[in-house]
Motif scaffolding. Structure first.
Motif, PDB file in Angstrom:
ATOM      1  N   GLU A  30       0.721  -1.606  -0.087  1.00 32.97           N
ATOM      2  CA  GLU A  30      -0.150   0.437  -0.016  1.00 32.97           C
ATOM      3  C   GLU A  30       1.024   1.177   0.382  1.00 32.97           C
ATOM      4  N   LEU A  31       2.153   1.132   0.524  1.00 33.02           N
ATOM      5  CA  LEU A  31       3.097   2.427  -0.148  1.00 33.02           C
ATOM      6  C   LEU A  31       2.855   2.579  -1.179  1.00 33.02           C
ATOM      7  N   TYR A  32       2.810   2.262  -2.393  1.00 26.74           N
ATOM      8  CA  TYR A  32       3.144   2.875  -3.339  1.00 26.74           C
ATOM      9  C   TYR A  32       1.926   2.534  -4.142  1.00 26.74           C
ATOM     10  N   ASP A  33       0.416   2.536  -3.480  1.00 26.19           N
ATOM     11  CA  ASP A  33      -0.903   2.118  -4.481  1.00 26.19           C
ATOM     12  C   ASP A  33      -0.924   3.563  -5.035  1.00 26.19           C
ATOM     13  N   SER A  34      -1.078   3.536  -6.886  1.00 25.94           N
ATOM     14  CA  SER A  34      -1.489   5.078  -7.253  1.00 25.94           C
ATOM     15  C   SER A  34      -0.445   6.122  -7.266  1.00 25.94           C
ATOM     16  N   ARG A  39       1.576  11.176  -8.719  1.00 26.10           N
ATOM     17  CA  ARG A  39       3.185  11.268  -8.665  1.00 26.10           C
ATOM     18  C   ARG A  39       2.304  12.102 -10.340  1.00 26.10           C
ATOM     19  N   ILE A  40       2.556  11.983 -11.194  1.00 22.37           N
ATOM     20  CA  ILE A  40       1.822  12.774 -11.744  1.00 22.37           C
ATOM     21  C   ILE A  40       1.299  14.709 -11.570  1.00 22.37           C
ATOM     22  N   PHE A  41       0.355  13.794 -11.226  1.00 19.83           N
ATOM     23  CA  PHE A  41      -0.668  14.533 -10.358  1.00 19.83           C
ATOM     24  C   PHE A  41       0.480  16.520 -10.196  1.00 19.83           C
ATOM     25  N   ALA A  42       1.533  15.758  -9.434  1.00 23.74           N
ATOM     26  CA  ALA A  42       2.050  16.316  -8.204  1.00 23.74           C
ATOM     27  C   ALA A  42       3.140  17.221  -9.261  1.00 23.74           C
ATOM     28  N   PHE A  43       3.592  16.127 -10.149  1.00 25.93           N
ATOM     29  CA  PHE A  43       3.987  17.253 -10.650  1.00 25.93           C
ATOM     30  C   PHE A  43       3.626  18.085 -12.101  1.00 25.93           C
ATOM     31  N   LEU A  44       2.443  18.452 -12.404  1.00 25.27           N
ATOM     32  CA  LEU A  44       1.285  18.898 -12.789  1.00 25.27           C
ATOM     33  C   LEU A  44       1.118  20.602 -11.823  1.00 25.27           C
ATOM     34  N   LEU A 145       6.786   2.056 -14.706  1.00 28.85           N
ATOM     35  CA  LEU A 145       6.156   1.621 -15.402  1.00 28.85           C
ATOM     36  C   LEU A 145       6.953  -0.055 -15.221  1.00 28.85           C
ATOM     37  N   VAL A 146       7.520  -0.097 -15.088  1.00 29.15           N
ATOM     38  CA  VAL A 146       8.398  -1.554 -15.121  1.00 29.15           C
ATOM     39  C   VAL A 146       8.956  -1.821 -12.918  1.00 29.15           C
ATOM     40  N   SER A 147       8.963  -0.780 -12.887  1.00 26.75           N
ATOM     41  CA  SER A 147       9.699  -0.770 -11.843  1.00 26.75           C
ATOM     42  C   SER A 147       8.952  -1.526 -10.360  1.00 26.75           C
ATOM     43  N   ASP A 148       9.355  -1.185  -9.876  1.00 27.16           N
ATOM     44  CA  ASP A 148       8.549  -2.872  -7.972  1.00 27.16           C
ATOM     45  C   ASP A 148       7.729  -1.644  -7.452  1.00 27.16           C
ATOM     46  N   ARG A 149       8.956  -0.066  -7.420  1.00 29.15           N
ATOM     47  CA  ARG A 149       8.042   0.665  -6.475  1.00 29.15           C
ATOM     48  C   ARG A 149       8.004   2.071  -7.294  1.00 29.15           C
ATOM     49  N   LYS A 150       7.591   1.701  -8.459  1.00 28.71           N
ATOM     50  CA  LYS A 150       7.286   2.305  -9.465  1.00 28.71           C
ATOM     51  C   LYS A 150       8.501   4.228  -9.634  1.00 28.71           C
ATOM     52  N   ASP A 164       3.244   6.787  -0.171  1.00 30.31           N
ATOM     53  CA  ASP A 164       2.125   7.326   0.790  1.00 30.31           C
ATOM     54  C   ASP A 164       2.934   7.755   1.638  1.00 30.31           C
ATOM     55  N   SER A 165       2.999   9.196   1.789  1.00 25.01           N
ATOM     56  CA  SER A 165       3.302  10.161   3.615  1.00 25.01           C
ATOM     57  C   SER A 165       2.610   9.021   4.318  1.00 25.01           C
TER      58      SER A 165
END
Length: 172
Positions: A30-34, A39-44, A145-150, A164-165
């Motif tokens: 669950e640390l890596y859920d979505s 991260r894309i929205f944070a970048f924007l 996309l292929v990294s297990d930790r995104k 996820d903080s």
């Protein structure tokens, strides 16, 4: 003991090579859920904020250019990269381990073994991010996309993870 304490001793590591992986995706998925999407929205969000700061700085450079008979306008190409790096450096010096966009999306950057990142690493993270995105787009995103930790390529090089903080604060 909580479910997170089953794989974490809590004792400080004795040496660099003895450090445990604090954010193992197999033990705490669950640390890596979505994370990728957030991260894309944070970048924007961060791009919008950096753009606003750059616009304000551009007004000052324009006026400086008039006062210096055009010499100040030589700063225009340096505005975006300079503001972006300064933005990230100031954010990470504060110890938040997250840009304002990342905070809004509930994300943090951490070292793979648990602690928050420090200012110099935050600066290196920002520089490597912008360099890799500039030269490797869209390939830098394909790695995530292929990294297990995104993780993206610059995360892997620097030994950082974006998690996820809320969950990370309970673990490390």
């Amino acid at each position: 003991m909580s479910e997170y304490d089953t794989y974490r001793t809590g004792a400080p590591p004795s040496a660099e090579f003895d450090r445990e992986d604090a954010f193992d995706p197999r033990l705490v998925p669950e640390l890596y859920d979505s994370v990728r999407t957030r991260r894309i929205f944070a970048f924007l969000i961060d791009v919008v904020l950096i753009s606003m700061f750059t616009l304000v700085a551009a007004v000052f450079v324009f006026v400086l250019g008039i006062v210096t008979l055009g010499l100040g306008w030589l700063l225009f190409p340096l505005l975006w990269p300079g503001i972006a790096i300064l933005y990230h450096l100031l954010v990470f010096v504060g110890g938040g381990s997250a840009t304002p966009g990342m905070r809004l999306m509930g994300l943090q950057i951490r070292l793979w073994y648990g602690p928050r990142i420090y200012a110099l690493l935050g600066l290196m993270h920002a520089i490597l991010f912008y360099v890799s995105v500039t030269f490797l787009t869209p390939f830098v995103l394909l790695f995530g996309l292929v990294s297990d930790r995104k993780r993206l390529l610059h995360d892997l090089v620097l030994g950082t993870v974006v998690v996820d903080s809320r969950i990370a604060s309970r673990i490390a």
